[in-house]
Design a protein around this motif. Structure first.
Motif, mmCIF file in Angstrom:
data_model
loop_
_atom_site.group_PDB
_atom_site.id
_atom_site.type_symbol
_atom_site.label_atom_id
_atom_site.label_comp_id
_atom_site.label_asym_id
_atom_site.label_seq_id
_atom_site.Cartn_x
_atom_site.Cartn_y
_atom_site.Cartn_z
ATOM 1 N N ARG A 52 -4.839 46.367 -37.991
ATOM 2 C CA ARG A 52 -6.171 46.871 -38.315
ATOM 3 C C ARG A 52 -6.296 48.298 -37.801
ATOM 4 N N PRO A 53 -7.165 49.097 -38.395
ATOM 5 C CA PRO A 53 -7.378 50.452 -37.876
ATOM 6 C C PRO A 53 -7.736 50.420 -36.389
ATOM 7 N N GLY A 54 -7.199 51.374 -35.651
ATOM 8 C CA GLY A 54 -7.415 51.411 -34.208
ATOM 9 C C GLY A 54 -6.371 50.665 -33.422
ATOM 10 N N ALA A 55 -5.497 49.896 -34.086
ATOM 11 C CA ALA A 55 -4.450 49.101 -33.427
ATOM 12 C C ALA A 55 -5.009 48.238 -32.307
ATOM 13 N N PRO A 56 -6.013 47.378 -32.624
ATOM 14 C CA PRO A 56 -6.536 46.483 -31.587
ATOM 15 C C PRO A 56 -5.487 45.463 -31.178
ATOM 16 N N VAL A 57 -5.661 44.926 -29.970
ATOM 17 C CA VAL A 57 -4.683 44.017 -29.380
ATOM 18 C C VAL A 57 -5.361 42.700 -29.003
ATOM 19 N N ALA A 58 -4.708 41.577 -29.308
ATOM 20 C CA ALA A 58 -5.175 40.265 -28.845
ATOM 21 C C ALA A 58 -4.969 40.208 -27.336
ATOM 22 N N THR A 59 -6.072 40.189 -26.588
ATOM 23 C CA THR A 59 -5.991 40.469 -25.156
ATOM 24 C C THR A 59 -6.639 39.391 -24.299
ATOM 25 N N PRO A 60 -5.910 38.805 -23.349
ATOM 26 C CA PRO A 60 -6.521 37.900 -22.379
ATOM 27 C C PRO A 60 -7.625 38.596 -21.598
ATOM 28 N N LEU A 61 -8.666 37.842 -21.280
ATOM 29 C CA LEU A 61 -9.749 38.363 -20.452
ATOM 30 C C LEU A 61 -10.262 37.269 -19.540
ATOM 31 N N ARG A 62 -10.971 37.672 -18.521
ATOM 32 C CA ARG A 62 -11.588 36.727 -17.594
ATOM 33 C C ARG A 62 -12.910 36.234 -18.174
ATOM 34 N N TRP A 63 -13.323 35.054 -17.756
ATOM 35 C CA TRP A 63 -14.606 34.537 -18.211
ATOM 36 C C TRP A 63 -15.743 35.470 -17.818
ATOM 37 N N ASP A 64 -15.629 36.132 -16.657
ATOM 38 C CA ASP A 64 -16.736 37.002 -16.244
ATOM 39 C C ASP A 64 -16.787 38.299 -17.045
ATOM 40 N N GLN A 65 -15.763 38.561 -17.865
ATOM 41 C CA GLN A 65 -15.799 39.726 -18.748
ATOM 42 C C GLN A 65 -16.475 39.432 -20.085
ATOM 43 N N LEU A 66 -16.727 38.167 -20.357
ATOM 44 C CA LEU A 66 -17.249 37.789 -21.667
ATOM 45 C C LEU A 66 -18.614 38.406 -21.933
ATOM 46 N N ASP A 67 -19.457 38.502 -20.919
ATOM 47 C CA ASP A 67 -20.812 39.011 -21.101
ATOM 48 C C ASP A 67 -20.938 40.512 -20.873
ATOM 49 N N ASP A 68 -19.821 41.175 -20.604
ATOM 50 C CA ASP A 68 -19.837 42.629 -20.505
ATOM 51 C C ASP A 68 -20.227 43.190 -21.875
ATOM 52 N N PRO A 69 -21.253 44.035 -21.951
ATOM 53 C CA PRO A 69 -21.657 44.578 -23.263
ATOM 54 C C PRO A 69 -20.534 45.304 -23.991
ATOM 55 N N ALA A 70 -19.539 45.791 -23.243
ATOM 56 C CA ALA A 70 -18.423 46.503 -23.877
ATOM 57 C C ALA A 70 -17.412 45.559 -24.521
ATOM 58 N N THR A 71 -17.506 44.268 -24.210
ATOM 59 C CA THR A 71 -16.519 43.320 -24.714
ATOM 60 C C THR A 71 -16.835 42.908 -26.147
ATOM 61 N N HIS A 72 -15.830 43.012 -26.988
ATOM 62 C CA HIS A 72 -15.890 42.492 -28.352
ATOM 63 C C HIS A 72 -14.453 42.171 -28.755
ATOM 64 N N ALA A 73 -14.272 41.636 -29.955
ATOM 65 C CA ALA A 73 -12.959 41.126 -30.349
ATOM 66 C C ALA A 73 -11.891 42.213 -30.411
ATOM 67 N N ARG A 74 -12.299 43.466 -30.624
ATOM 68 C CA ARG A 74 -11.333 44.568 -30.753
ATOM 69 C C ARG A 74 -11.469 45.572 -29.605
ATOM 70 N N ARG A 75 -11.981 45.084 -28.468
ATOM 71 C CA ARG A 75 -12.240 46.002 -27.347
ATOM 72 C C ARG A 75 -10.975 46.712 -26.889
ATOM 73 N N TRP A 76 -9.872 45.968 -26.749
ATOM 74 C CA TRP A 76 -8.643 46.555 -26.216
ATOM 75 C C TRP A 76 -7.695 46.915 -27.353
ATOM 76 N N THR A 77 -7.024 48.030 -27.178
ATOM 77 C CA THR A 77 -6.111 48.558 -28.183
ATOM 78 C C THR A 77 -4.766 48.865 -27.522
ATOM 79 N N VAL A 78 -3.830 49.406 -28.318
ATOM 80 C CA VAL A 78 -2.537 49.775 -27.739
ATOM 81 C C VAL A 78 -2.699 50.824 -26.636
ATOM 82 N N ALA A 79 -3.817 51.550 -26.642
ATOM 83 C CA ALA A 79 -4.046 52.575 -25.615
ATOM 84 C C ALA A 79 -4.617 52.008 -24.329
ATOM 85 N N THR A 80 -5.214 50.809 -24.384
ATOM 86 C CA THR A 80 -5.939 50.291 -23.211
ATOM 87 C C THR A 80 -5.529 48.886 -22.781
#
Length: 303
Positions: A244-272
């Motif tokens: 997909r554009p932006g090269a998003p990555v399927a990324t493990p996260l902690r449960w406490d990161q789920l409610d971070d407003p910055a979190t969404h399905a494509r939050r992390w990319t090859v750069a992050t």
């Protein structure tokens, strides 16, 4: 450098050639095949534990994400002999899947323009008994708030069943909720259990959640997909890049990161994604795989 050149990359104990390293795979982002190989080489220490011993389905895009894609199960004869393989049964014969057990194989797959790796839920030697159960939270649109609500509800139900779970963004629209298992139950039992968990949750929230496989029957409800728990079914592997554009990555996260407003399905990319991987989002959370028997009894008592 011309796209017809070759670049040698050191990967573990081997040197792997990247052919046409400047071939652009993500046109909007300028991400090349060499960039893809560099990402997979860097994330390998975090990714390989989730790949080793598992048959893979490879999503290849030789002309980049704007061109045709190929879902490759059978390992080509031209792959190096050091790439591990496993022959598995299918209806009417067998298929020889690639198994990625080391960094060199991961880099070689990048050279083959394998953008995304999809893994089995079981390992070689125990192909009939999965050690992972996967719930795919698939929203009707791109509504991540619906995904958050569904993940919290599913996590609470799994906690009540005493089944620890982990979260992973899909790099697309939703999340995977993953339960580590002790590998003593077969695929049919695991899928049936996952279906009953999803059905219990959907019955409690019928306006928001559904287990309907047909899109026409879902409306605007989030689909609780458990089909990835069948024999020979696959799910995107942790730290895989999505086409997909932006090269998003399927990324493990902690449960406490789920409610971070910055979190969404494509939050992390090859750069992050590497920074997130280094934070150890799953550290300690998959240490105690569980049996399904006690959880089945608890679930039946709830229904």
């Amino acid at each position: 450098m011309s796209t017809s050149s070759t670049r040698a990359v050191r990967a573990g104990r081997r040197t792997v050639d990247i052919h046409r390293p400047d071939k652009v795979l993500f046109p909007e982002d300028g991400i090349t095949k060499a960039d893809l190989a560099a990402y997979y080489r860097s994330v390998a220490p975090h990714m390989l534990p989730h790949l080793r011993g598992r048959p893979l389905m490879l999503e290849r895009l030789p002309d980049g994400i704007g061109g045709p894609r190929f879902m490759q199960k059978d390992t080509p004869a031209g792959y190096p002999d050091w790439v591990h393989r496993v022959e598995v049964a299918k209806e009417g014969g067998t298929v020889t899947h690639t198994v990625c057990d080391d960094t060199a194989t991961l880099v070689h797959l990048a050279d083959q323009a394998c953008v995304t790796l999809h893994r089995w839920q079981s390992r070689t030697g125990h192909l009939e008994t999965p050690d992972r159960m996967v719930f795919d939270l698939d929203p009707a649109g791109d509504d991540f708030d619906a995904v958050r609500r569904a993940a919290h509800r599913l996590g609470e139900l799994l906690d009540a069943l005493r089944l620890p779970s982990t979260l992973m963004t899909t790099g697309s629209r939703g999340l995977h909720v993953i339960v580590p298992l002790d590998g003593q139950s077969g695929f049919d039992e695991v899928r049936a259990f996952a279906h009953d968990v999803a059905a219990t949750l959907a019955a409690a929230h019928p306006r928001e959640l559904t287990t309907a496989a047909r899109k026409q029957a879902r409306g605007d409800r989030l689909y609780l997909d458990v089909q990835r728990n069948g024999y020979a079914q696959t799910a995107v592997a942790p730290y895989s890049v999505r086409a997909r554009p932006g090269a998003p990555v399927a990324t493990p996260l902690r449960w406490d990161q789920l409610d971070d407003p910055a979190t969404h399905a494509r939050r992390w990319t090859v750069a992050t994604a590497l920074e997130q991987a280094r934070s150890g989002p799953w550290d300690g959370s998959t240490a105690r795989p569980r049996a399904l028997g006690p959880a089945r009894r608890r679930l039946d008592a709830l229904r």
